[in-house]
Design an enzyme around this catalytic site. Structure first.
Site, mmCIF file in Angstrom:
data_model
loop_
_atom_site.group_PDB
_atom_site.id
_atom_site.type_symbol
_atom_site.label_atom_id
_atom_site.label_comp_id
_atom_site.label_asym_id
_atom_site.label_seq_id
_atom_site.Cartn_x
_atom_site.Cartn_y
_atom_site.Cartn_z
ATOM 1 N N ASP A 267 0.868 -1.171 0.000
ATOM 2 C CA ASP A 267 0.000 0.000 0.000
ATOM 3 C C ASP A 267 0.912 1.230 0.000
ATOM 4 O O ASP A 267 2.134 1.130 0.146
ATOM 5 C CB ASP A 267 -0.980 -0.005 1.184
HETATM 6 C C1 BGC Z 1 -5.069 3.256 0.238
HETATM 7 C C2 BGC Z 1 -5.287 2.229 -0.847
HETATM 8 C C3 BGC Z 1 -5.150 2.842 -2.205
HETATM 9 C C4 BGC Z 1 -3.788 3.506 -2.294
HETATM 10 C C5 BGC Z 1 -3.495 4.112 -3.647
HETATM 11 C C6 BGC Z 1 -3.811 4.062 0.022
HETATM 12 O O1 BGC Z 1 -3.725 5.130 0.879
HETATM 13 O O2 BGC Z 1 -5.023 2.604 1.480
HETATM 14 O O3 BGC Z 1 -6.550 1.641 -0.689
HETATM 15 O O4 BGC Z 1 -5.315 1.889 -3.197
HETATM 16 O O5 BGC Z 1 -3.706 4.516 -1.316
HETATM 17 O O6 BGC Z 1 -4.201 5.252 -3.863
#
Ligand code: BGC
Length: 720
Positions: A267
């Protein structure tokens, strides 16, 4: 390309080129995008060179066919081996045509429509240049304080698994190469991100492996069984180790046990965040842990690009690990057909035709009307065609109804409730007043609202949370409607008129101050682009509501977590003797939630009778048939979602009071009786034992069938 050719490509790559494939940055870093020139700062901060950016393997968050084409072409013109870029984005519940939030989609219990919504989201994204969506998010949730409950389909592992599969089918279709209008899906957040302590985002997750396997892992596994191409790790720790560097989880369970050989992505910054967690001293240690755990792509931090070369040189990390990761990434690029056609479906002309087209908006409309849950109705809904209505509240004419993860959806495009209601009340009257802000109220607003309401026969209140009050980073400790809105309710109550409330929001709320006060309550969630129209359809009765909650509504935040599939305890409270002290209860609140899992009303009524079971004993290789009759006892056609729950009365480890094992939708005309039929097999009765084996135990099982997890008829049988 076959595996050998891809392998050959990896062999031609320098170490630097390989490691660059493992880096994912936002488009701002890349040449060809508008923001070029502003990136010196971030690049310096990251300690990366333009060369690294130029070679990095994927981009996050860029869309728009022409923009993507420009960046891809600029990239390929500099790529020694002609390896195309991957474009990934958060297409969570629609691209530009925004569907209801996933928690609402969950309440539709409609896998076909859920799949269709994902297919449409994929098509709009694909023609706009995207290849991979960071969806579905399938985290099981039990705590409405957590803002991200809006992104999931709810608290049940069985239902979440069905939705996980439906979304993956919708996004990916059968063949990504032959059908460039689909996207590769990335299931997230592995694992158990939906169980943060206290409902506070990114917080610690603490649970036994058995519970993890029983409740939390099934939906991720279901997505993978459906062929999901990617997995995203979660921010949280699992048993003390951050998921992004958790060898047991990602290499052990995901890759070795489940055989997943697709791409795992961290993530956002979650590799480097291992330092803040206290699981790595520095970037080098963080990179070491993540690559060993089997994380292929690092999102938005430079631990891999800066540290992996040293780790390989010193012999701590085997280059074979990098080769494996690169191979997986190249394989995904190949599956998407990018080597043959690096622009894939990106096409400015088709983009104009396809994105936000009427056909797509119609599906969003249908899904929204099947996702809004009627929580209470003493008969004032539906409104008659000649009704004289005062529509009051901050959501009366709000376009903040798309929800937090609405990708490139534009609020200005959202259909507002007031406008739609006006169109539908041909013979009646509608007056609109804002009444208050989301979180503020003035004497003038109260005065105007009372004036508007005085001349009406019925008040429809449009209340809720603004979209920023849920979603990522949107945890709340107080999950009531904001004070200002409760004050508005109080003021309007003084008029003594019938009052229906429509609530727009992203989580189950504590409905104090509105549930008792209103004659009807409709949970609209964030219903998406066509939200106003769909809600208006329900209010005037063009659509008979059919949705069912997939997350319990607590009596108060003090009860949280409260969920239907809980255990009995050794001292369960006897509902007939609530005054007993030494039992498992609160002295100031009921144990049960205000509204249970599976609950939802219709404009008609259904009666259940004749629950039968084909036998009272079953051998493992046999099966039983359960049937129930359901009669539409009201005066309108309606859809009833008949739900089957089972309880294993005594297990080696204690078993939930009820577990959803099946459901069937019946469309019944007034007076019509239908039959729902379920099959019970031994497989349905298996669970994770203390040694983690997944088997069933002989003994007594209770079978419950009804319209929600609370109101059911009962039978029982023995597994012998
Ligand atoms: C979130 C994810 C997301 C990623 C990319 C993160 O902060 O937890 O769910 O896919 O950002 O935007």
């Amino acid at each position: 390309m076959d595996n050998q050719q891809l392998q050959g490509l990896v062999e031609q790559m320098t170490l630097e080129e390989k490691i660059a494939q493992l880096l994912q940055l936002t488009a701002h870093f890349h040449e060809g995008t508008d923001n070029k020139g502003q990136v010196t700062g971030p690049m310096e901060e990251m300690g990366i060179t333009e060369g690294v950016v130029t070679a990095s393997g994927s981009i996050l968050g860029l869309s728009g066919a022409q923009a993507v084409i420009d960046v891809q072409q600029a990239y390929l013109s500099k790529s020694r081996l002609g390896i195309p870029l991957l474009f990934m984005a958060d297409v969570i519940h629609g691209f530009k045509t925004i569907f209801p939030i996933p928690l609402a989609i969950g309440c539709s219990w409609d896998m076909e429509l859920a799949e269709k919504s994902a297919e449409i989201a994929a098509k709009e994204s694909a023609v706009s240049g995207i290849h991979v969506t960071f969806a579905p998010m399938v985290d099981l949730v039990r705590d409405p304080r957590w803002g991200r409950v809006m992104e999931t389909t709810g608290e049940d592992p069985y239902l979440n698994s069905l939705f996980a599969r439906a979304f993956v089918r919708g996004y990916q279709g059968d063949n990504l190469k032959e059908n460039p209008d689909r996207l590769a899906a990335c299931v997230k957040h592995f694992a158990a991100y939906g169980a943060p302590e206290g409902g506070r985002d990114y917080n610690t997750v603490n649970m036994s492996e058995r519970n993890l396997r029983e409740q939390y892992l099934p939906a991720y596994k279901a997505a993978l069984d459906e062929g999901c191409e990617m997995v995203m790790t979660s921010f949280n720790t699992v048993d003390g180790i951050p998921a992004t560097g958790n060898e047991k989880l990602t290499r052990g369970i995901l890759r070795d046990e489940w055989g997943f050989d697709g791409v795992v992505i961290s993530d956002w910054a979650s590799i480097r965040e291992m330092i803040a967690h206290g699981a790595a001293e520095d970037d080098c240690e963080a990179a070491y842990r993540a690559i060993r755990a089997g994380v292929d792509i690092e999102m938005m931090t430079p631990c891999y690009v800066n540290q992996l070369p040293k780790l390989i040189e010193s012999g701590r990390v085997d280059e074979a690990l990098i080769d494996e990761a690169v191979l997986r990434i190249l394989r995904l690029k190949d599956k998407l057909g990018l080597f043959e056609n690096p622009l894939r479906a990106a096409d400015p002309e088709r983009e104009r035709e396809v994105v936000f087209c009427e056909e797509h908006r119609n599906v969003s409309h249908e899904l929204a009307s099947k996702s809004s849950v009627l929580l209470k109705n003493n008969g004032i809904l539906p409104l008659g065609p000649d009704a004289n209505v005062a529509l009051i509240g901050p959501f009366a004419q709000s376009n903040d109804i798309l929800g937090w993860w609405s990708c490139v959806g534009a609020k200005e495009d959202a259909v507002q409730l007031g406008t739609s209601l006006q169109e539908r009340l041909s013979g009646g009257k509608l007056a609109i007043s804002e009444g208050c802000g989301i979180d503020s109220i003035s004497q003038e607003q109260i005065h105007a609202a009372l004036e508007t309401a005085r001349s009406a026969d019925v008040i429809v209140l449009a209340l809720g949370e603004e979209s920023a009050m849920s979603g990522e980073g949107g945890s709340r400790t107080n999950i009531r409607l904001p004070e200002a809105q409760l004050e508005l309710v109080k003021q309007l109550k003084t008029l003594g008129k019938p009052l229906a409330a429509v609530i727009f929001n992203g989580r189950p709320l504590d409905l104090h101050g509105i549930f008792e006060e209103a004659d009807a309550v409709l949970e609209a969630w964030f219903p998406g682009s066509e939200g106003g129209a769909a809600i208006a359809d329900i209010l005037v009765g063009r659509v008979n509501p059919s949705a069912r909650l997939t997350m319990s509504f607590p009596q108060s935040v003090g009860q949280v977590p409260v969920y239907y599939n809980h255990y009995n305890t050794g001292r369960p409270m006897n509902p007939q003797k609530t005054e007993e002290r030494y039992v498992s209860k609160y002295i100031d609140s009921p144990n049960d939630p205000l509204l249970p899992f599976g609950f939802g009303l219709s404009y008609t009524t259904f009666e259940y009778s004749d629950l039968t079971i084909s036998g009272h004993e079953m051998k493992a290789e046999e099966q039983l048939t359960v049937q129930v009759k359901v009669t539409n006892t009201g005066s309108r056609e309606g859809v009833e979602t008949v739900q089957l729950y089972i309880r294993d009365v005594a297990g080696e480890v204690v078993r939930p009071m009820r577990e959803l094992k099946g459901f069937e939708k019946l469309l019944l005309a007034p007076g019509e009786t239908g039959t729902a039929t379920f099959t019970i097999t031994e497989e349905l009765l298996r669970y994770h034992h203390s040694d983690l084996s997944f088997t069933s135990d002989p003994g007594t099982f209770q079978v419950f069938v009804g319209s929600n997890s609370r109101d059911t008829l009962e039978q029982s049988f023995k597994l012998v």
